[in-house]
Design an enzyme around this catalytic site. Structure first.
Site, PDB file in Angstrom:
ATOM      1  N   THR A   1      30.848  40.037  40.611  1.00  0.00           N
ATOM      2  CA  THR A   1      32.259  40.410  40.503  1.00  0.00           C
ATOM      3  C   THR A   1      32.792  40.127  39.101  1.00  0.00           C
ATOM      4  OG1 THR A   1      32.543  39.873  42.841  1.00  0.00           O
ATOM      5  CG2 THR A   1      34.546  40.102  41.523  1.00  0.00           C
TER       6      THR A   1
ATOM      7  N   GLU B   1      39.793  32.562  38.122  1.00  0.00           N
ATOM      8  CA  GLU B   1      39.050  32.921  39.333  1.00  0.00           C
ATOM      9  C   GLU B   1      38.861  31.697  40.224  1.00  0.00           C
ATOM     10  OE1 GLU B   1      38.025  34.673  41.528  1.00  0.00           O
ATOM     11  OE2 GLU B   1      36.805  36.370  40.946  1.00  0.00           O
ATOM     12  N   ASP B   2      38.670  31.952  41.506  1.00  0.00           N
ATOM     13  CA  ASP B   2      38.440  30.839  42.425  1.00  0.00           C
ATOM     14  C   ASP B   2      37.007  30.324  42.346  1.00  0.00           C
ATOM     15  OD1 ASP B   2      37.392  33.156  43.570  1.00  0.00           O
ATOM     16  OD2 ASP B   2      38.415  32.936  45.489  1.00  0.00           O
TER      17      ASP B   2
ATOM     18  N   ARG C   1      43.207  29.438  53.628  1.00  0.00           N
ATOM     19  CA  ARG C   1      43.640  29.437  52.229  1.00  0.00           C
ATOM     20  C   ARG C   1      44.652  28.315  51.954  1.00  0.00           C
ATOM     21  NH1 ARG C   1      41.856  34.190  49.757  1.00  0.00           N
ATOM     22  NH2 ARG C   1      41.881  36.072  51.021  1.00  0.00           N
TER      23      ARG C   1
END
Ligand code: IMP
Ligand code: MG
Length: 178
Positions: A106, A98-99, A164
């Protein structure tokens, strides 16, 4: 709303060095196991790409996407898959990539959904932990950096799908804010 990029929080070199350390720990812990990296789209894509290439153990990869929560009008009221994994997770050692973990909603939901598929184990590798913002507790077995409570972009993280591509992670400020 208009935004401007703030100062660099983590340089490309900082990120590279930390990923090398994370990959060493993961490679040690998953030696001889059946490692499946589960990259959470879209924010973790760049992190996943660098992390998996730094591992020293065999692994497979797959991708999932979750709808953003905060959709209080949804009858479920919980994040759901917009893209589920393509492979069976039964009996696998799943490592979620995950970021960022913010409120935690979440990832808690994602762990629950994955557990339903009967994996042998599920662990989390998150590049960033905004620990101050946590609303639900969740373990982060492999954490890149604990960061302050600020909105960040770059290295996969976005605002409105922008930024991004930045090689570093920077804070973001609405124009006109201090
Ligand atoms: P949580 O459910 O509140 O933990 O939210 C996690 C998700 O919110 C992350 O996977 C990101 O997609 C998004 N998010 C949270 N904080 C930031 C940020 O500072 N920059 C970009 N995205 C963020
Ligand atoms: Mg995310």
């Amino acid at each position: 709303m208009a935004y401007r990029l703030g100062p660099t929080l983590l340089s490309a070199a900082d990120i590279r060095a930390r990923i090398r350390e994370l990959a060493q720990a993961i490679s040690r812990d998953y030696a001889g196991r059946d490692l499946l990296l589960l990259c959470v789209l879209k924010g973790a894509a760049i992190f996943w790409a660098d992390l998996c290439r730094a591992l020293h153990v065999p692994c497979q990869s797959d991708f999932v996407a979750m709808e953003s929560y905060g959709d209080a009008t949804s009858p479920l009221g919980k994040p759901r898959f917009t893209k589920a994994s393509d492979v069976s997770l039964a009996g696998r050692d799943v490592l979620i990539v995950e970021d960022i973990i913010d409120t935690g909603h979440t990832i808690v939901r994602l762990r629950g959904l994955l557990q339903e598929q009967g994996p042998r184990s599920v662990a989390l590798c998150a590049l960033l932990d905004k620990a101050e913002r946590r609303e639900v507790r969740t373990p982060i077995e492999y954490c890149g950096f604990v960061i302050p409570n600020a909105f960040v972009v770059g290295y996969g993280l976005d605002v409105a799908q922008q930024y991004r591509h930045l090689p570093h992670i920077a804070t973001l400020h609405p124009v006109g804010s201090a």
